[in-house]
Design a protein around this motif. Structure first.
Motif, mmCIF file in Angstrom:
data_model
loop_
_atom_site.group_PDB
_atom_site.id
_atom_site.type_symbol
_atom_site.label_atom_id
_atom_site.label_comp_id
_atom_site.label_asym_id
_atom_site.label_seq_id
_atom_site.Cartn_x
_atom_site.Cartn_y
_atom_site.Cartn_z
ATOM 1 N N ARG A 1 35.024 91.473 83.165
ATOM 2 C CA ARG A 1 36.226 90.975 83.852
ATOM 3 C C ARG A 1 36.356 91.611 85.237
ATOM 4 O O ARG A 1 36.781 90.953 86.190
ATOM 5 N N ARG B 1 36.574 89.720 88.836
ATOM 6 C CA ARG B 1 37.632 89.963 89.818
ATOM 7 C C ARG B 1 37.045 90.371 91.168
ATOM 8 O O ARG B 1 37.473 89.904 92.228
ATOM 9 N N ARG C 1 35.317 87.416 92.930
ATOM 10 C CA ARG C 1 36.320 86.485 93.458
ATOM 11 C C ARG C 1 36.913 87.016 94.759
ATOM 12 O O ARG C 1 37.093 86.269 95.723
ATOM 13 N N THR C 2 37.195 88.314 94.775
ATOM 14 C CA THR C 2 37.751 88.921 95.988
ATOM 15 C C THR C 2 36.768 88.826 97.145
ATOM 16 O O THR C 2 37.150 88.522 98.281
ATOM 17 N N GLU D 1 43.002 80.924 89.719
ATOM 18 C CA GLU D 1 42.409 81.663 88.606
ATOM 19 C C GLU D 1 43.124 81.395 87.289
ATOM 20 O O GLU D 1 42.522 81.428 86.220
#
Length: 820
Positions: free
Chosen positions: A200, A204, A207-208, A150
């Motif tokens: 944002r 996040r 992505r998790t 990232e």
């Protein structure tokens, strides 16, 4: 500005030329409908980092899926193009940091314009583009080459793009409406900051969900687990009990962790991604994945714990592969240590499997370490999958749940309060590859231990197709919502860092039951299962083609009507196609004659085919119970039928994990109305009497088939109740073992004589469960001398159950009573 514009155009044109080199996986079932876009408002796609290549990929996807194309605008116009895109931040050469938390200028401009013009409602769509799905490994020196860091700089990004060009993962987030950000008091500047924070968080969470946390090493997991207070306490207790030294116990604990722990390698995950699709194409005509759309969004906010039913060893492969292929992080899958043999064990361990002993044998240290390992995985954000039945079902019914690992999951939730969702998964097959082995084991053969020899023998299953496999995700169970409903003050209670709270066991048992009910609610009805169930429910296990096809259509309609609030679905609507599947993938035999085809199942083959019938028995059990009352009675009072049935259905719901939003009486009413609507039962003019159809009508035969589908269960209960009543009336001391043994002996005798539908595949301990249910509900009691006493409600239940038995069986039971 002009120079930057020219440079960007050159990069974009170069990227377009390279487009054929990229292979994109788009994690959406239907991109056009996955997020609701307002048709007359502009769209702004938001990419996290500035990248001409990613902008080019976005433009290509939008054109392909008929979305508003993102136009490149150095200074985005507020009223011109319908689609545009912006970046949240730029990358550094070697490292990217978030030193500038201010929103980028284009975002500020759009938000400021929207403040002045309320009719302008820009729609911001986060676009998540990842190069590969390697989450990286903690302390890995090779992460520069192998995963999409990232915070990587331009140099690392260039290397990543080259290496991962064929594994580009793209997901679009939910559209955010600009005017939803505003309220009367917020300024344009604050609105831009708020919007950036929200976007944002989207990045996040996605992505998790897609990549998950970085992979741990066994050494790191060992150090973390050994530092846990619960393990320190367990080691001290073990030392006091055994007198072993701390060093020796530490080595013992490390050995246990290595025995349990997965040692995931992304290379092995990729290996299975390549090999398993080929294997599934060899084994099956297809794998149907259903109802999984909600998982992607849920994974953004919750750690997911998948809880499938267990039919076959193939379940491990199906669950792990398709969750990963679905665009979610591959779960750590718990398996019994019987699978931990070479070469299967090491391969599975590297793909994310962890192993547990079948029995902990009172080993407190092992239990404490396993519990802490589960907590370690959950606290790190790793999704889990395990089979709460504890082993593969040999009968086709769900086994009673083993709640040990589920208790560890719930305990972990109470310790760290991070959101966890339990995901029920129903798995069914047109043909289970081990079903013949299951039948041998049920007939008394010893279970063979899994080993390399057995693995080599199992390769013969690759010689033919086994129909379709069906994997369907049930409604999730959010642990936070569950405890809010069932234990409102749970947040104020001690979650138990070391020792589980005493009140936890009851809720774990309820969660296990709820999970199984939702698995059953999500059942996909295989055409093979329904065809086989119909034929097995005929007296001679044979039916003409016309009658079989009519019965298939009737029962399909009954299932849909009776379970209208659930996710039940029949995988095949066409009776002819269903029959063709049964002929191909089961041992249904066709006999042709001048009068038409007859379909038959031999006695020998019926033993294994009961497995498939039992997969769907829970869906037909209530209707079959009502039909059973009309096997030997041409009419019954409606009130009497509902009263008798309500008492029986309570037990069947618990035993077969049948969920219902209705009370017992309402469930019976609903099912009864479905049977009347389908003309399987008739209502008198006064609506007080229920009649079965005349024997010469086809509906009479169909009603008898329905009665026999689960008739073995109902009549088994009737025989147990009658045996109990005989002991009660004569005041003979007895034990539960004697009652069940005698009842089973009587049931087997009448099965052979043809008086009871086949008893094959009755759930294990079914009779014991019924007996203890009678005790728990106060219908029977036992005094100190071992004499059983029955209440009035038990005697009423026994009379009702006896109506399901043929007069010959009732007469034989009376003779049995007289012989005592």
């Amino acid at each position: 500005m002009k120079r930057n514009h020219l440079f960007s155009n050159i990069i974009r044109r170069l990227a377009s030329l390279l487009r054929p080199l990229f292979r994109i996986t788009l994690h959406h079932e239907n991109l056009a409908t996955d997020f609701a876009l307002l048709p007359n408002q502009p769209v702004c796609y938001v990419i996290k980092y500035q990248s001409a290549i990613e902008a080019m990929l976005l433009e290509s996807i939008c054109k392909q899926h008929d979305l508003p194309p993102p136009h490149y605008l150095p200074e985005p116009s507020l009223t011109g193009a319908k689609g545009t895109y912006i970046f949240l931040q730029k990358r550094g050469w070697l490292k990217t940091t978030n030193k500038n938390p201010a929103p980028p200028a284009p975002l500020n401009n759009i938000v400021s314009y929207g403040k002045i013009h309320p009719e302008y409602n820009m729609q911001f769509v986060p676009v998540h583009i990842y190069w590969g799905r390697n989450p990286g490994k903690e302390d890995s020196a090779l992460k520069l080459l192998f995963f999409d860091d990232e915070f990587s700089g331009l140099v690392q990004r260039f290397l990543t793009i080259i290496y991962q060009a064929r594994r580009v993962q793209v997901r679009f987030g939910q559209a955010l409406k600009l005017q939803d950000i505003y309220n009367d008091k917020i300024s344009a500047e604050d609105a831009a900051k708020k919007l950036k924070r929200i976007i944002r968080v989207h990045f996040r969470n996605i992505r998790t969900a897609l990549l998950g946390p970085q992979l741990y090493t066994v050494e790191l997991a060992t150090r973390s687990i050994l530092r846990a207070p619960a393990i320190k306490q367990a080691l001290e207790d073990q030392s006091r009990r055994t007198g072993q030294t701390n060093n020796k116990l530490d080595l013992q604990a490390q050995k246990i962790i290595r025995e349990i722990s997965a040692d995931t390698s992304y290379s092995f995950v990729r290996f299975f991604d390549i090999v398993l699709p080929r294997l599934f194409r060899i084994l099956y005509d297809g794998v149907d994945i259903k109802n999984g759309d909600y998982l992607r969004q849920l994974a953004e906010t919750h750690t997911l714990v998948y809880l499938p039913c267990h039919r076959s060893h193939v379940d491990y492969l199906l669950v792990g592969f398709f969750i990963h292929a679905f665009g979610l992080m591959s779960p750590h899958i718990g398996g019994g240590d019987n699978l931990n043999f070479w070469p299967v064990g090491p391969l599975l361990r590297r793909a994310g499997a962890f192993f547990l002993r079948r029995k902990f044998g009172g080993n407190r240290l092992y239990s404490a370490i396993f519990n802490e390992y589960i907590h370690y995985l959950i606290s790190k954000g790793h999704p889990l999958a395990f089979f709460p039945e504890g082993g593969r079902s040999r009968t086709g019914f769900l086994l009673q749940p083993k709640t040990g690992m589920l208790a560890m999951v719930v305990h972990s939730f109470l310790r760290n309060r991070k959101p966890i969702a339990l995901i029920p998964i129903s798995i069914t097959y047109d043909q289970v590859i081990e079903v013949e082995t299951y039948q041998k084991e049920l007939s008394g053969s010893k279970k063979e231990k899994e080993n390399i020899s057995g693995l080599l023998k199992a390769t013969r299953v690759l010689r033919k197709k086994h129909g379709k496999a069906y994997l369907k995700f049930g409604s999730p169970i959010d642990l936070e919502n569950y405890f809010d409903e069932h234990l409102p003050n749970w947040r104020d209670l001690d979650g138990g860092e070391i020792v589980r709270p005493s009140w936890l066991s009851q809720h774990v048992a309820e969660l296990a039951k709820l999970n199984f009910e939702r698995i059953n609610d999500a059942t996909v009805i295989s055409p093979v299962a329904l065809i086989v169930a119909i034929i097995l429910a005929t007296p001679q296990r044979a039916l003409s083609e016309d009658d079989l096809l009519d019965a298939f259509t009737l029962f399909k309609n009954f299932l849909i009507k009776a379970h209208d609030q659930k996710q039940i679905e029949v995988s095949c609507d066409d009776p002819q196609a269903a029959l063709a599947s049964a002929l191909t993938y089961s041992k249904v035999m066709q006999h042709g004659s001048s009068f038409g085809n007859v379909y038959h199942i031999s006695e020998e083959d019926s033993l294994s085919l009961y497995y498939y019938k039992n997969n769907i028995t829970h869906l037909l059990a209530t209707g079959s119970m009502i039909a059973s009352f009309f096997s030997y009675n041409d009419h019954m009072k409606r009130s009497e039928l509902i009263s008798f049935s309500s008492q029986i259905v309570d037990f069947l719901q618990d035993e077969l994990f049948i969920s219902s939003p209705k009370t017992s009486a309402n469930l019976i009413e609903h099912t009864l109305n479905c049977l009347i609507e389908l003309k399987l039962l008739n209502l008198s003019d006064t609506k007080e009497l229920i009649f079965r159809p005349p024997p010469h009508e086809k509906a009479f035969m169909q009603l008898q088939i329905l009665a026999r589908i689960a008739g073995g269960l109902h009549q088994q209960l009737a025989i147990i109740a009658t045996t109990l009543e005989a002991r009660i009336s004569l005041k003979i001391p007895t034990s539960i073992d004697e009652i069940i043994k005698e009842s089973q002996s009587v049931a087997d005798r009448f099965t052979i004589l043809g008086g009871i539908p086949g008893q094959h595949g009755i759930p294990r301990d079914f009779g014991y469960d019924f007996y203890y249910e009678l005790v728990k509900t106060g219908k029977i009691s036992i005094d100190e001398s071992g004499i059983i006493h029955g209440s009035e409600s038990f005697l009423e239940l026994e009379i009702g159950l006896k109506k399901m038995l043929s007069p010959d069986i009732v007469t034989s039971l009376l003779r049995y009573k007289g012989s005592l």
